[in-house]
Design a protein around this motif. Structure first.
Motif, short mmCIF file in Angstrom:
data_model
loop_
_atom_site.label_atom_id
_atom_site.label_comp_id
_atom_site.label_asym_id
_atom_site.label_seq_id
_atom_site.Cartn_x
_atom_site.Cartn_y
_atom_site.Cartn_z
N GLN A 1 5.28 7.18 -5.50
CA GLN A 1 4.95 8.39 -4.75
C GLN A 1 3.98 8.11 -3.60
OE1 GLN A 1 3.58 11.45 -7.52
NE2 GLN A 1 4.69 10.43 -9.17
N HIS A 2 3.30 6.98 -3.67
CA HIS A 2 2.26 6.65 -2.68
C HIS A 2 2.74 5.65 -1.63
CE1 HIS A 2 -0.94 8.58 -5.12
NE2 HIS A 2 -0.22 8.17 -6.15
N ARG A 3 4.00 5.27 -1.67
CA ARG A 3 4.47 4.20 -0.78
C ARG A 3 4.23 4.54 0.69
NH1 ARG A 3 10.66 1.97 -0.36
NH2 ARG A 3 10.15 0.66 -2.14
N SER A 4 4.53 5.76 1.10
CA SER A 4 4.38 6.10 2.52
C SER A 4 2.92 6.04 2.94
CB SER A 4 4.97 7.47 2.81
OG SER A 4 4.32 8.48 2.06
N ARG A 5 2.00 6.44 2.04
CA ARG A 5 0.57 6.37 2.36
C ARG A 5 0.06 4.94 2.36
NH1 ARG A 5 -3.91 5.85 -0.73
NH2 ARG A 5 -2.80 6.19 -2.71
N LEU A 6 0.49 4.17 1.39
CA LEU A 6 0.02 2.80 1.28
C LEU A 6 0.62 1.89 2.34
CD1 LEU A 6 0.28 2.32 -2.61
CD2 LEU A 6 -1.82 2.64 -1.28
N GLY A 7 1.92 2.06 2.58
CA GLY A 7 2.63 1.17 3.49
C GLY A 7 3.21 -0.05 2.80
N PHE A 8 3.14 -0.10 1.48
CA PHE A 8 3.68 -1.22 0.71
C PHE A 8 3.98 -0.72 -0.70
CE2 PHE A 8 -0.93 -1.24 0.38
CZ PHE A 8 -1.17 -1.37 -0.97
N ASP A 9 4.75 -1.51 -1.44
CA ASP A 9 5.03 -1.23 -2.85
C ASP A 9 3.89 -1.77 -3.71
OD1 ASP A 9 7.38 0.20 -3.03
OD2 ASP A 9 8.66 -1.57 -3.08
N ALA A 10 3.40 -0.97 -4.65
CA ALA A 10 2.38 -1.43 -5.60
C ALA A 10 3.03 -1.58 -6.97
CB ALA A 10 1.22 -0.44 -5.67
N ALA B 1 -6.78 -3.05 -9.14
CA ALA B 1 -5.67 -2.26 -8.63
C ALA B 1 -6.00 -1.63 -7.27
CB ALA B 1 -5.32 -1.14 -9.62
N PRO B 2 -4.98 -1.36 -6.47
CA PRO B 2 -5.19 -0.54 -5.26
C PRO B 2 -5.43 0.92 -5.64
CG PRO B 2 -2.86 -1.06 -5.53
CD PRO B 2 -3.58 -1.81 -6.61
N SER B 3 -5.61 1.75 -4.64
CA SER B 3 -6.09 3.12 -4.87
C SER B 3 -5.08 4.02 -5.56
CB SER B 3 -6.51 3.76 -3.54
OG SER B 3 -5.37 4.01 -2.72
N CYS B 4 -3.82 3.63 -5.64
CA CYS B 4 -2.84 4.46 -6.33
C CYS B 4 -3.08 4.50 -7.83
CB CYS B 4 -1.42 4.00 -6.03
SG CYS B 4 -1.16 2.22 -6.20
N HIS B 5 -3.86 3.57 -8.36
CA HIS B 5 -4.28 3.63 -9.76
C HIS B 5 -5.52 4.53 -9.86
CE1 HIS B 5 -5.88 2.43 -13.69
NE2 HIS B 5 -4.68 1.96 -13.96
N PRO B 6 -5.68 5.28 -10.94
CA PRO B 6 -6.85 6.17 -11.06
C PRO B 6 -8.18 5.45 -10.94
CG PRO B 6 -5.20 6.73 -12.72
CD PRO B 6 -4.71 5.48 -12.04
N ARG B 7 -8.20 4.16 -11.29
CA ARG B 7 -9.44 3.40 -11.15
C ARG B 7 -9.29 2.25 -10.15
NH1 ARG B 7 -8.90 4.54 -16.48
NH2 ARG B 7 -8.14 2.48 -17.07
N GLY B 8 -8.46 2.50 -9.14
CA GLY B 8 -8.21 1.50 -8.11
C GLY B 8 -9.12 1.65 -6.91
N PHE B 9 -8.90 0.81 -5.90
CA PHE B 9 -9.81 0.71 -4.76
C PHE B 9 -9.07 0.77 -3.43
CE2 PHE B 9 -11.79 -1.60 -8.28
CZ PHE B 9 -13.02 -0.94 -8.34
N GLU B 10 -9.56 1.62 -2.55
CA GLU B 10 -8.97 1.74 -1.21
C GLU B 10 -9.15 0.46 -0.41
OE1 GLU B 10 -10.32 5.15 0.89
OE2 GLU B 10 -9.53 6.59 -0.58
#
Length: 253
Positions: free
Chosen positions: A221-230, A183-192
């Motif tokens: 909630q993280h879309r603006s930080r990520l720049g994409f939909d997860a 998973a990307p970083s928006c998951h608690p165990r994801g990766f930046e």
């Protein structure tokens, strides 16, 4: 303002490719359970042109090509793509059964054109922020006989691993969607590092499995930080390229 730009970009992409996106299905970790996918194909009116498994197919008893035969009866032109998950390298038998895949294609580290949508695929990764043990598969496989097991065959874990040069090579491409096992970083165990890969690719949406949960609503909630939909996928859950749920999947185990 940044969020507005992302909203506009994603909405325009979805509008322009809506039909193609609805005909690409992403399937969460099945762990050998294919009946839900078959049942969903029976019940749906709009059948997919592509089915993409996000890893942990987890078979050691029967070749993947044989398992897929009933699915192909729905449409002989149906495309099947997959990446590996951590359990796909549990044994040599797992690895061999999965890769006896017939016309299904493993797309790790590649960008593929799925009905006009460019999809990038990356399987499991090392554990950032820790430094990777090896920069490439070649380096990992050149360490002497102690790397082998099971009759001097290289462990499937070395084949399934992701190395920094894999990620760098993929990041030089462009894509609309990124598919990963982790998973990307928006998951608690994801990766930046997966956030960065998605942004370098320029994707509007990412899909992942592995954690057996679906936290997609929280990811918004993280879309603006990520720049994409997860988009997260539970076990056996199916979503199309728009992120719309086709089958709700199974409870986490």
């Amino acid at each position: 303002m940044e969020e507005d730009v992302n909203d506009i970009r994603i909405a325009a992409f979805d509008r322009d490719r809506a039909d193609a996106l609805r005909r690409i299905w992403f399937v969460g970790d099945v762990h050998g359970e294919f009946r839900y996918l078959a049942q969903t194909l029976l019940q749906t009116e709009m059948r997919p042109r592509w089915i993409a498994f996000v890893g942990d197919i987890d078979i050691d008893h029967r070749p993947f090509r044989k398992i897929l035969e009933p699915l192909r009866r729905f449409d002989p032109r149906l495309g099947i793509a997959f990446i590996h998950g951590n359990h796909d390298a549990d044994s040599h038998q797992h690895w061999e059964m999965l890769h006896d895949a017939g016309e299904a294609v493993v797309l790790h580290g590649l960008v593929a054109n799925l009905s006009g949508v460019w999809v990038a695929f990356l399987e499991q990764i090392w554990m950032p922020p820790s430094s990777p043990a090896f920069a490439s598969k070649q380096a990992a496989m050149s360490r002497g006989v102690f790397q082998y097991r099971g009759g001097q065959r290289s462990s499937p874990e070395y084949h399934a691993a992701i190395y920094p040069n894999d990620l760098d090579r993929l990041a030089a491409e462009r894509a609309d969607i990124l598919v990963t096992h982790e998973a990307p970083s928006c998951h608690p165990r994801g990766f930046e590092i997966l956030d960065d890969l998605a942004r370098r690719l320029g994707v509007v949406r990412s899909f992942h499995g592995h954690h057996h949960d679906d936290l997609t609503a929280e990811y918004a909630q993280h879309r603006s930080r990520l720049g994409f939909d997860a988009i997260g996928l539970r076990c056996c859950q199916i979503k199309n390229g728009l992120g719309e749920e086709i089958f709700e999947g199974l409870p986490s185990w």
